[in-house]
Motif scaffolding. Structure first.
Motif, PDB file in Angstrom:
ATOM      1  N   ILE A 542       0.777  -1.097   0.002  1.00  0.00           N
ATOM      2  CA  ILE A 542       0.036  -0.074  -0.153  1.00  0.00           C
ATOM      3  C   ILE A 542       0.990   1.120  -0.032  1.00  0.00           C
ATOM      4  N   SER A 543       0.584   2.132  -1.033  1.00  0.00           N
ATOM      5  CA  SER A 543       1.587   3.405  -0.936  1.00  0.00           C
ATOM      6  C   SER A 543       1.293   4.016   0.150  1.00  0.00           C
ATOM      7  N   ASP A 544       2.465   4.906   0.400  1.00  0.00           N
ATOM      8  CA  ASP A 544       2.475   6.054   1.621  1.00  0.00           C
ATOM      9  C   ASP A 544       1.332   6.838   1.326  1.00  0.00           C
ATOM     10  N   ALA A 545       0.916   7.430   0.265  1.00  0.00           N
ATOM     11  CA  ALA A 545      -0.149   8.395  -0.301  1.00  0.00           C
ATOM     12  C   ALA A 545      -1.228   7.844   0.218  1.00  0.00           C
ATOM     13  N   VAL A 546      -1.683   6.310  -0.225  1.00  0.00           N
ATOM     14  CA  VAL A 546      -2.886   5.839   0.158  1.00  0.00           C
ATOM     15  C   VAL A 546      -3.061   5.771   1.573  1.00  0.00           C
ATOM     16  N   MET A 547      -1.915   5.231   2.315  1.00  0.00           N
ATOM     17  CA  MET A 547      -1.965   5.233   3.848  1.00  0.00           C
ATOM     18  C   MET A 547      -2.180   6.215   4.486  1.00  0.00           C
ATOM     19  N   LEU A 549      -4.399   8.673   3.022  1.00  0.00           N
ATOM     20  CA  LEU A 549      -5.675   8.531   2.944  1.00  0.00           C
ATOM     21  C   LEU A 549      -6.272   7.938   3.760  1.00  0.00           C
ATOM     22  N   PHE A 550      -5.972   6.724   4.177  1.00  0.00           N
ATOM     23  CA  PHE A 550      -6.613   5.694   5.226  1.00  0.00           C
ATOM     24  C   PHE A 550      -6.664   6.415   6.522  1.00  0.00           C
ATOM     25  N   ARG A 551      -5.612   7.183   6.895  1.00  0.00           N
ATOM     26  CA  ARG A 551      -5.520   7.902   8.118  1.00  0.00           C
ATOM     27  C   ARG A 551      -6.617   8.806   8.497  1.00  0.00           C
ATOM     28  N   ARG A 552      -6.751   9.523   7.321  1.00  0.00           N
ATOM     29  CA  ARG A 552      -7.862  10.742   7.119  1.00  0.00           C
ATOM     30  C   ARG A 552      -9.145  10.456   7.059  1.00  0.00           C
ATOM     31  N   TYR A 553      -9.557   9.037   6.727  1.00  0.00           N
ATOM     32  CA  TYR A 553     -10.762   8.510   6.581  1.00  0.00           C
ATOM     33  C   TYR A 553     -11.516   8.245   7.714  1.00  0.00           C
ATOM     34  N   HIS A 554     -12.916   8.040   7.913  1.00  0.00           N
ATOM     35  CA  HIS A 554     -13.417   7.693   9.386  1.00  0.00           C
ATOM     36  C   HIS A 554     -13.972   6.549   9.631  1.00  0.00           C
ATOM     37  N   TRP A 555     -13.814   5.652   8.459  1.00  0.00           N
ATOM     38  CA  TRP A 555     -14.274   4.304   8.577  1.00  0.00           C
ATOM     39  C   TRP A 555     -15.489   3.793   9.177  1.00  0.00           C
ATOM     40  N   PRO A 556     -16.696   4.224   8.634  1.00  0.00           N
ATOM     41  CA  PRO A 556     -17.830   3.763   9.274  1.00  0.00           C
ATOM     42  C   PRO A 556     -17.946   2.433   9.448  1.00  0.00           C
ATOM     43  N   GLY A 557     -17.465   1.654   8.283  1.00  0.00           N
ATOM     44  CA  GLY A 557     -17.749   0.238   8.266  1.00  0.00           C
ATOM     45  C   GLY A 557     -16.571  -0.468   8.820  1.00  0.00           C
ATOM     46  N   ASN A 558     -15.929   0.338   9.444  1.00  0.00           N
ATOM     47  CA  ASN A 558     -14.357  -0.439  10.206  1.00  0.00           C
ATOM     48  C   ASN A 558     -13.566  -1.422   9.547  1.00  0.00           C
ATOM     49  N   MET A 559     -13.239  -2.679  10.090  1.00  0.00           N
ATOM     50  CA  MET A 559     -12.298  -3.347   9.408  1.00  0.00           C
ATOM     51  C   MET A 559     -13.064  -4.207   8.402  1.00  0.00           C
ATOM     52  N   ILE A 579      -0.274  -0.507  -4.529  1.00  0.00           N
ATOM     53  CA  ILE A 579      -1.821   0.125  -4.388  1.00  0.00           C
ATOM     54  C   ILE A 579      -1.684   1.596  -4.324  1.00  0.00           C
ATOM     55  N   THR A 580      -2.281   2.359  -5.373  1.00  0.00           N
ATOM     56  CA  THR A 580      -2.171   3.755  -5.320  1.00  0.00           C
ATOM     57  C   THR A 580      -3.578   4.241  -5.356  1.00  0.00           C
ATOM     58  N   GLU A 581      -3.584   5.697  -5.281  1.00  0.00           N
ATOM     59  CA  GLU A 581      -5.009   6.219  -5.244  1.00  0.00           C
ATOM     60  C   GLU A 581      -5.781   5.902  -6.751  1.00  0.00           C
ATOM     61  N   ASP A 582      -5.295   5.562  -7.720  1.00  0.00           N
ATOM     62  CA  ASP A 582      -6.056   5.283  -9.053  1.00  0.00           C
ATOM     63  C   ASP A 582      -6.764   3.874  -8.791  1.00  0.00           C
ATOM     64  N   HIS A 583      -6.373   3.244  -7.974  1.00  0.00           N
ATOM     65  CA  HIS A 583      -6.760   1.932  -7.572  1.00  0.00           C
ATOM     66  C   HIS A 583      -7.979   1.892  -6.618  1.00  0.00           C
ATOM     67  N   LEU A 584      -8.250   2.920  -6.110  1.00  0.00           N
ATOM     68  CA  LEU A 584      -9.330   2.902  -4.815  1.00  0.00           C
ATOM     69  C   LEU A 584     -10.747   3.180  -5.509  1.00  0.00           C
ATOM     70  N   PRO A 585     -11.675   2.664  -4.812  1.00  0.00           N
ATOM     71  CA  PRO A 585     -13.013   2.740  -5.588  1.00  0.00           C
ATOM     72  C   PRO A 585     -13.557   4.248  -5.492  1.00  0.00           C
ATOM     73  N   ASP A 586     -14.233   4.955  -6.448  1.00  0.00           N
ATOM     74  CA  ASP A 586     -14.646   6.256  -6.402  1.00  0.00           C
ATOM     75  C   ASP A 586     -15.624   6.571  -5.574  1.00  0.00           C
TER      76      ASP A 586
END
Length: 673
Positions: A542-547, A549-559, A579-586
């Motif tokens: 998982i790229s540093d940029a994606v990680m 983004l993950f840290r900034r997200y609130h994850w309502p559905g959790n794991m 895995i980069t941002e281009d691979h994440l769901p819209d």
């Protein structure tokens, strides 16, 4: 007598190989158009561009979590077969709300013009005749092509949709392929049907993983394929449910099957079938259906010695246990508490508390939001306890129909139900004897059953329905809930005495957004996905940029949400190193961008009356409540740029009411005389 080799889903009404419209299908479309008009829709009306808020979308996904979990990889496989065809794959819930979609970038841009995206409502009430809404209304495979759509704005589309049933035959959602109507292909519906059936069979297997499941077909080579029939029974032989192909081959509906047992359907006691399986090559035996058709059948049952003994199978006979198990994949070594310690201080504290009570028969209650891993924690408690060699039996109190939960939990005796077998049925509590009983979503247990559960736990005994016999049981109870049981106790929704009986040790699992080990958890989920065969090769990092983004997200559905997202991202990044941002769901990226924004208002903003009247024309001063109401509705339509659907939804009224009030408002704007 023979049955078709490949029973399939109901055909599209009147569809021919080239997509021609026959009278039956024309009638279906005509009826759908009539319903659309009755909802107050107008063909020229603009699409509703007001999807639900992201928070509501997450809630709806959580309500359909099993559907979402099993559908996602199937959607990805389906999309791989239609990629670059100006199309998209769509999953909705039972109400027609889009939960997730995948598609070609250029077509997604077109689809967005009619709000064909996650969070949008595509029921007939909202969008008129369309494949999703009409399939759900008719509960059948539906093709809606071009001008079949009620709204003119949607007539550039061609859509093929099939409803999805849960393990009990209830419609829980729909799977759809939508594309540019110029690219219609007659094979699309077949792909949709097959994909929906894959999802249904996985939902079925998940719901009855601890029950006896019979897989059968008139041709042995079709065992293990999508077209095999699957019927589930309790270990005592009571019918539970069947998949669609099972209904087709048995020639009976789920309701009609409820009065049957294994013996009445297949002409032999279940105990004799166990014997036949043990002695049969590859565990495949011949059975006869009520119609006289002979079928090849195999069994899947993750049997425990206690459950086999209760079903009349000698648990002391080595091959009696081995035969059913060899027909199932060998389970992975269960994770213990140490495996769940991935570096977060809060989780480590929880694990420390649990280690102090393991083996002392103290009930445990695990609290936490949906998707935080409460069942994983319960399984880890069981794996580390002296009971680890015994069964782990999970009961989801929210997923079993209320009229079945009592018999499922406590069992039943002869005569308790019409058509019940002579020896009755074993309950989950007895199946867990000597092991661990996990009561998930305990806050959803019906109030009238809570007293009976309390008595069973206090007396360590079970009395099956219809029986005067009391059976002693020895179980460790682990409960889980995402609800506030104290508030439920205060409001009378949950028994106080049961609450204090269950909360010997209460631990709370932190939400994913509260954890400090997000990177470790994400890496572990990726590796697990690889080991489960969802994708081949070494997983990308998982790229540093994606990680970030993950840290900034609130994850309502959790794991659970993170796992689903990573599965999608990994497939999108197949063959790449990271895995980069281009691979994440819209939808994830959209939700992330909207996190700091205020929720869109659901009430129309009051606009000056002059704003909805021609320039220079003064409005008559409203003197009656009806006049004020009419002008307010016109203001709402103006605020939504003429979109009647959006205005009606914001105001909480029907479209017909909006049209009527607009006419009244026009009367107010006319000069007197």
């Amino acid at each position: 007598m023979t049955i078709p080799a490949e029973p399939t889903r109901p055909a599209i009404s009147g569809e021919t190989g080239d997509g021609a419209v026959q009278p039956e299908r024309a009638e279906l479309i005509a009826q759908a158009h009539q319903r659309s008009a009755s909802y107050g829709l107008r063909p020229y009306e603009s699409p509703d561009f007001c999807p639900v808020l992201q928070s509501e979308l997450k809630t709806r996904i959580e309500r359909s979590q099993s559907l979402f979990t099993y559908a996602l990889p199937v959607m990805e496989t389906l999309y791989d077969q239609i990629v670059n065809t100006q199309s998209m794959v769509i999953l909705t819930d039972a109400d027609g709300l889009i939960l997730h979609s995948l598609g070609d970038d250029d077509f997604l841009a077109q689809a967005d013009k009619v709000a064909l995206r996650a969070g949008a409502d595509w029921s007939e009430e909202s969008r008129g005749t369309n494949a999703i809404g009409t399939a759900l209304a008719e509960n059948r495979a539906t093709l809606v092509h071009g001008a079949d759509h009620f709204l003119e704005a949607n007539q550039f589309l061609t859509c093929s949709c099939m409803t999805i049933l849960d393990a009990y035959g209830k419609t829980v959602g729909a799977l759809d392929v939508t594309g540019d109507q110029r690219g219609f292909h007659k094979h699309t519906m077949a792909l949709v049907r097959m994909s929906a059936q894959m999802i249904e069979n996985q939902l079925f297997g998940s719901a009855f993983r601890d029950m006896v499941c019979i897989h059968f077909h008139s041709r042995a080579e079709f065992l293990g394929t999508l077209v095999e029939g699957i019927v589930s029974f309790t270990p005592g032989g009571r019918f539970l449910s069947s998949n669609r192909s099972g209904h087709f081959q048995l020639g009976l509906t789920n309701k009609a099957l409820q009065a049957h047992t294994f013996s009445s359907l297949f002409g032999m006691p279940l105990s004799l079938f166990f014997d036949a399986v043990r002695g049969a090559p590859a565990g495949i035996v011949q059975l006869q259906l009520p119609s006289g058709v002979k079928v090849s059948a195999r069994m899947e049952w993750k049997a425990s010695p206690a459950s086999m003994a209760g079903a009349g199978v000698p648990a002391t006979t080595p091959d009696a246990v081995a035969a059913p198990r060899r027909l199932c994949p060998a389970p992975a070594k269960p994770e213990g508490l140490a495996d769940l310690d991935t570096g977060d201080a809060q989780v480590r504290t929880v694990i420390g508390k649990l280690r102090k009570v393991i083996g002392k028969d103290i009930p445990v209650m695990v609290l936490g939001e949906t998707g935080t891993g409460k069942e994983l924690m319960a399984r880890a408690i069981h794996a580390d306890s002296p009971r680890h060699a015994g069964p782990f039996i999970a009961v989801n109190c929210a997923s079993i129909p209320e009229n079945l939960i009592e018999s499922e939990l406590f069992g039943y005796e002869e005569g308790a139900f019409t058509g019940a077998r002579k020896k009755g049925g074993i309950g989950k509590m007895l199946l867990a004897n000597g092991g661990t009983l996990f009561l998930d979503e305990i806050g959803d247990m019906p109030l009238h059953l809570q007293g009976r559960l309390l008595r069973a736990l206090q007396e360590r005994a079970v009395q099956p329905l219809g029986s005067s016999k009391v059976i002693q049981v020895d179980v460790l109870v682990v409960c889980a809930t995402n609800r506030n049981l104290r508030e439920m106790v205060a409001s009378g929704q949950f028994r106080e005495d049961l609450y204090y009986r269950l909360n010997g040790l209460v631990v709370r699992l932190p939400a994913l957004r509260e954890r400090s080990d997000l990177d470790v958890v994400a890496g572990k989920l990726l590796r697990q996905d690889q080991s489960q065969g969802h994708a081949g090769g070494e997983p990308p990092r998982i790229s540093d940029a994606v990680m970030e983004l993950f840290r900034r997200y609130h994850w309502p559905g959790n794991m659970r949400q993170l796992g689903n997202l990573l599965r999608t991202a990994r497939l999108m990044a197949e063959g790449e190193a990271e895995i980069t941002e281009d691979h994440l769901p819209d939808d994830f990226l959209d939700d992330l961008r909207e996190r700091q924004q205020q929720a869109a208002t659901t009430a129309a903003q009051a606009a000056p009356v002059s704003a909805v009247l021609p320039v220079g024309q003064a409005a008559a001063q409203p003197t009656r409540l009806a006049e004020v109401e009419a002008l307010a509705i016109v203001a709402a339509v103006n605020a939504h740029h003429g979109n009647i659907s959006a205005a009606a939804k914001a105001l909480g009224i029907s479209r017909n009411t909006v049209y009527r009030k607009m006419e009244e408002a026009r009367g107010l704007s006319q000069p007197p005389g």
